[in-house]
Design a protein around this motif. Sequence first.
Motif, short mmCIF file in Angstrom:
data_model
loop_
_atom_site.label_atom_id
_atom_site.label_comp_id
_atom_site.label_asym_id
_atom_site.label_seq_id
_atom_site.Cartn_x
_atom_site.Cartn_y
_atom_site.Cartn_z
N THR A 36 0.80 -1.16 -0.14
CA THR A 36 -0.21 -0.20 -0.12
C THR A 36 0.93 1.19 -0.05
O THR A 36 1.93 1.31 0.73
CB THR A 36 -0.89 -0.12 1.16
N ARG A 37 0.35 2.32 -0.62
CA ARG A 37 1.18 3.63 -0.74
C ARG A 37 0.93 4.14 0.72
O ARG A 37 1.95 5.20 0.88
CB ARG A 37 0.88 4.42 -1.84
N ASP A 38 0.01 3.97 1.37
CA ASP A 38 -0.34 4.89 2.64
C ASP A 38 -0.43 3.82 3.63
O ASP A 38 -1.28 3.04 3.72
CB ASP A 38 -1.59 5.54 2.39
N PRO A 39 0.55 3.80 4.71
CA PRO A 39 0.51 2.85 5.68
C PRO A 39 -0.70 2.74 6.35
O PRO A 39 -0.98 1.91 7.08
CB PRO A 39 1.67 3.36 6.67
N THR A 40 -1.34 3.76 6.43
CA THR A 40 -2.72 3.77 7.09
C THR A 40 -3.62 2.82 6.59
O THR A 40 -4.70 2.57 7.25
CB THR A 40 -3.41 5.21 7.35
N HIS A 41 -3.75 2.63 5.22
CA HIS A 41 -4.51 1.52 4.53
C HIS A 41 -3.95 0.12 4.75
O HIS A 41 -4.39 -0.55 3.94
CB HIS A 41 -4.35 1.93 3.14
N GLY A 42 -2.90 -0.05 5.73
CA GLY A 42 -2.46 -1.36 5.86
C GLY A 42 -0.95 -1.61 5.22
O GLY A 42 -0.33 -0.74 4.69
N ASP A 43 -0.74 -2.95 5.12
CA ASP A 43 0.62 -3.30 4.65
C ASP A 43 0.73 -3.70 3.19
O ASP A 43 1.51 -3.55 2.36
CB ASP A 43 1.13 -4.25 5.56
N PHE A 44 -0.49 -4.63 2.85
CA PHE A 44 -0.79 -4.90 1.42
C PHE A 44 -1.98 -4.75 0.93
O PHE A 44 -3.17 -4.53 2.00
CB PHE A 44 -0.25 -6.39 1.38
N ALA A 45 -2.37 -4.84 -0.29
CA ALA A 45 -3.54 -4.75 -0.80
C ALA A 45 -3.73 -5.47 -2.10
O ALA A 45 -2.97 -5.74 -2.79
CB ALA A 45 -4.11 -3.35 -1.20
N THR A 46 -5.03 -5.93 -2.44
CA THR A 46 -5.20 -6.77 -3.57
C THR A 46 -6.49 -6.04 -4.35
O THR A 46 -7.46 -5.64 -3.68
CB THR A 46 -5.56 -8.03 -3.55
N ASN A 47 -6.68 -6.08 -5.48
CA ASN A 47 -7.60 -5.61 -6.62
C ASN A 47 -8.47 -6.88 -7.15
O ASN A 47 -9.14 -6.70 -7.92
CB ASN A 47 -7.18 -4.61 -7.56
N ALA A 48 -8.35 -7.88 -6.35
CA ALA A 48 -8.79 -9.20 -6.77
C ALA A 48 -10.24 -9.10 -7.10
O ALA A 48 -10.86 -9.59 -7.91
CB ALA A 48 -8.68 -10.48 -5.97
N ALA A 49 -11.04 -8.38 -6.36
CA ALA A 49 -12.37 -8.31 -6.31
C ALA A 49 -12.96 -7.56 -7.62
O ALA A 49 -13.78 -7.90 -8.20
CB ALA A 49 -13.23 -7.57 -5.09
N MET A 50 -12.15 -6.51 -7.89
CA MET A 50 -12.45 -5.77 -9.01
C MET A 50 -12.04 -6.36 -10.51
O MET A 50 -12.69 -6.35 -11.28
CB MET A 50 -11.60 -4.46 -9.27
N GLN A 51 -11.18 -7.43 -10.50
CA GLN A 51 -10.80 -8.36 -11.40
C GLN A 51 -11.86 -9.20 -11.64
O GLN A 51 -11.98 -9.54 -12.96
CB GLN A 51 -9.51 -8.85 -11.19
N LEU A 52 -12.59 -9.63 -10.58
CA LEU A 52 -13.65 -10.71 -10.72
C LEU A 52 -14.80 -9.98 -10.79
O LEU A 52 -15.94 -10.76 -11.36
CB LEU A 52 -13.53 -11.64 -9.47
N ALA A 53 -15.41 -8.90 -10.64
CA ALA A 53 -16.64 -8.46 -10.61
C ALA A 53 -17.31 -8.36 -12.07
O ALA A 53 -18.29 -8.55 -12.08
CB ALA A 53 -16.51 -6.98 -9.97
N LYS A 54 -16.59 -7.95 -12.98
CA LYS A 54 -17.30 -7.78 -14.07
C LYS A 54 -17.46 -9.24 -14.75
O LYS A 54 -18.68 -9.18 -15.04
CB LYS A 54 -16.32 -7.25 -15.23
N ALA A 55 -16.96 -10.37 -14.54
CA ALA A 55 -17.19 -11.49 -15.21
C ALA A 55 -18.40 -12.06 -14.42
O ALA A 55 -19.50 -12.74 -14.74
CB ALA A 55 -16.24 -12.89 -15.07
N ALA A 56 -18.31 -11.60 -12.99
CA ALA A 56 -19.30 -12.11 -12.22
C ALA A 56 -20.60 -11.53 -11.98
O ALA A 56 -21.80 -11.89 -11.46
CB ALA A 56 -18.75 -12.21 -10.64
N ARG A 57 -20.75 -10.18 -12.79
CA ARG A 57 -21.60 -9.31 -12.58
C ARG A 57 -22.22 -8.94 -11.59
O ARG A 57 -23.49 -8.92 -11.04
CB ARG A 57 -22.76 -9.83 -13.67
N ARG A 58 -21.40 -8.67 -10.69
CA ARG A 58 -21.61 -8.27 -9.19
C ARG A 58 -20.82 -6.90 -8.87
O ARG A 58 -19.79 -6.66 -9.44
CB ARG A 58 -21.24 -9.26 -8.33
N ARG A 59 -21.26 -6.01 -7.86
CA ARG A 59 -20.48 -5.07 -7.57
C ARG A 59 -19.11 -5.50 -7.00
O ARG A 59 -19.19 -6.42 -6.12
CB ARG A 59 -21.50 -4.36 -6.51
N PRO A 60 -18.11 -4.67 -7.25
CA PRO A 60 -16.90 -5.10 -6.59
C PRO A 60 -16.79 -5.20 -5.09
O PRO A 60 -16.15 -5.94 -4.60
CB PRO A 60 -15.93 -3.98 -7.10
#
Length: 231
Positions: A36-60
Amino acid sequence: TLKYLIENLVRDALAALPEDLAGAGASGLVPTIERTRDPTHGDFATNAAMQLAKAARRRPRDVAQAIVDALPASEFVARVEIAGPGFINFHLTPAAGHLELLRVLDLGAAYGRGQQGAGKRVIVEFVSANPTGPLHVGHGRHAAFGATLANLFDAAGYDVHREYYINDAGRQMEILAVSVWLRYLECFGECFAFPSNGYRGDYLHPIADKLVEQNGRTLVRPAADVFRDLP
């Protein structure tokens, strides 16, 4: 490493998603894990939900919640948060940092090295400062940049060949030599039209002065003789 620990947790969560999400390609998804660029947002982040949302037709964010709910427990993860349009942020425990410090102590100089480039060769050619002109700060900067890039390839397991061309021969060097000689002759009153393709920089005058200091008149020739065999 900690990054791959998080990646494995996300992979396990994707494999455990409900069928409506798993059928959208969750099993074959390669999750992207980033610091993460901002340490207040944690140590690591993933955008896996946004990668999957379109195919799943669900909100990220809904997909992100499903992934968080399916994450296995880990002693190295203090908490997980959903942020923005669907990022999943991981806050690590102090034990995670302790684990990494132990790896540093165990591996020593081998820490951080890998084998991604094993069996592959790379050539890094850098600097090769033009010898016909003054050195400048860019030459030093590019030397440091090139050396560091080569070191990174080496740390990743590549067979690295570092190339530095020493440009001390050829036509341009001959032109430089003649240009210095002509400036030297000017110190002794020779008059001539300076060649249009000669080196005209002021940096040649101190070199000519040094020749005068070290050699006196021993190198003096009529300018016509110097020009005679020049193309």
